[in-house]
Design a protein around this motif. Sequence first.
Motif, mmCIF file in Angstrom:
data_model
loop_
_atom_site.group_PDB
_atom_site.id
_atom_site.type_symbol
_atom_site.label_atom_id
_atom_site.label_comp_id
_atom_site.label_asym_id
_atom_site.label_seq_id
_atom_site.Cartn_x
_atom_site.Cartn_y
_atom_site.Cartn_z
ATOM 1 N N GLN A 92 0.943 -1.245 -0.008
ATOM 2 C CA GLN A 92 0.106 0.067 -0.006
ATOM 3 C C GLN A 92 0.773 1.146 0.043
ATOM 4 N N GLY A 93 2.245 1.257 0.020
ATOM 5 C CA GLY A 93 2.977 2.249 0.024
ATOM 6 C C GLY A 93 4.038 2.196 1.345
ATOM 7 N N PRO A 94 4.657 3.337 1.482
ATOM 8 C CA PRO A 94 5.737 3.380 2.547
ATOM 9 C C PRO A 94 5.090 3.615 4.031
ATOM 10 N N GLU A 95 5.547 2.944 5.116
ATOM 11 C CA GLU A 95 5.024 3.073 6.454
ATOM 12 C C GLU A 95 6.119 3.325 7.179
ATOM 13 N N LEU A 96 5.803 4.472 8.067
ATOM 14 C CA LEU A 96 6.897 4.880 8.897
ATOM 15 C C LEU A 96 6.639 4.375 10.608
ATOM 16 N N LEU A 97 7.256 3.806 11.214
ATOM 17 C CA LEU A 97 7.087 3.269 12.579
ATOM 18 C C LEU A 97 7.961 4.380 13.404
ATOM 19 N N THR A 98 7.469 5.088 14.460
ATOM 20 C CA THR A 98 8.314 5.971 15.405
ATOM 21 C C THR A 98 7.837 5.414 16.787
ATOM 22 N N ALA A 99 8.895 6.143 17.613
ATOM 23 C CA ALA A 99 8.460 5.994 19.035
ATOM 24 C C ALA A 99 8.675 7.132 19.765
ATOM 25 N N SER A 100 7.727 7.931 20.098
ATOM 26 C CA SER A 100 7.828 9.244 20.294
ATOM 27 C C SER A 100 8.133 9.303 21.846
ATOM 28 N N ALA A 101 8.082 8.061 22.595
ATOM 29 C CA ALA A 101 8.408 8.018 24.003
ATOM 30 C C ALA A 101 9.838 7.774 24.351
ATOM 31 N N ALA A 102 10.505 7.478 23.084
ATOM 32 C CA ALA A 102 12.018 7.483 23.169
ATOM 33 C C ALA A 102 12.701 8.891 22.757
ATOM 34 N N GLY A 103 11.599 9.880 22.234
ATOM 35 C CA GLY A 103 12.206 11.321 22.226
ATOM 36 C C GLY A 103 11.140 11.931 21.142
ATOM 37 N N PRO A 104 10.261 12.564 21.408
ATOM 38 C CA PRO A 104 9.326 13.498 20.510
ATOM 39 C C PRO A 104 10.009 14.137 19.407
ATOM 40 N N ALA A 105 10.948 14.746 19.797
ATOM 41 C CA ALA A 105 11.991 15.650 18.791
ATOM 42 C C ALA A 105 12.452 14.772 17.669
#
Length: 330
Positions: A92-105
């Motif tokens: 379906q296209g690229p998907e970005l996994l993030t972890a804002s708990a590790a650093g919102p910035a």
Amino acid sequence: MPSRNRHVIAVVALVPVLAALALWAFAWPASRIAPRDLPLGVAGPPAAAAQVEKQLERHEGAFEIHRYADEAAARDAIEDRSVYGAVVVTPQGPELLTASAAGPAVAQFLQQAVGQQAAAGGAQVKTVDVAPAPAADPRGAVLNAAALPLALAGIAAGALVTLLGLRGIRAGLALLGASALVGMVAAGIAHSWLDALGGDWWAAAGVLGLCTLAMASAVAGLAALLGTAGIGIGAATVMLLGNPFSGATSAPQMLPEPAGAIGQWLPPGAGTTLLRSVSFFDGAAATGPALTLAWWTVLGLGAVLLGSSLKARKAGAEPAAGHREFSAVG
């Protein structure tokens, strides 16, 4: 030259130097925030993942790419704190996994960088926050702000133990007690009241207390060996290096080199990293920062005991050195 005049000159000369050092220590890292070998995962079919990796390498020196077989493996890596995020190639296209708990910035930067890259190719990126920051503190402001009060508490505890003349076991018990109370008070505010920390309450209190103890022990230990000058050296190390180099507002890999690496070897940086691991990642990657805090604590308390022993030995030797034996003549 009279001593009072020398004191005036010393104040006039030293205060601007200290101000310049403080400005450099806090402003330089803040003004140079950018990714430097930031761990980032790429997952998906080999051919498609290789293409994404090649596009990311255009940001020269920004990312340290880790390749994963699928999205599940990339999620595990984020939860283990091996990477800060991952780009997953899907039908379906690229998907970005993030972890804002590790650093919102860091999460925000990844969204901008990957989103712009995908937009240039005519695609849209779906973002999934694998380890979100608390809803009560989505920007991580409380955790960022906690670094300074903990540093001040550690410095104050170490200085008070020295100035009150506590030595040996009594000094160690005072440092332990004060740090434990600081940890519980800080956890009560950040965890219970502001709801800015997750995980177990006692684990958070333990980390906050250990971080305070590491700084307090360092200050008291230096003072025990070097006298009151040790308080200044310990306080300067914590405030001018440990606090601004901690990466609390972003991540160690977002700071200019070698500030990020230095910060993780000092109590404020190690404490921030450990607190994030314990609060949001079930203790993943907690061993390194925990050992760093433990070493600072052991070395600091050891210096307190050593300094007390040396002073006691010196005090016992002085009367013997000054005593004179007289013998009768004739």
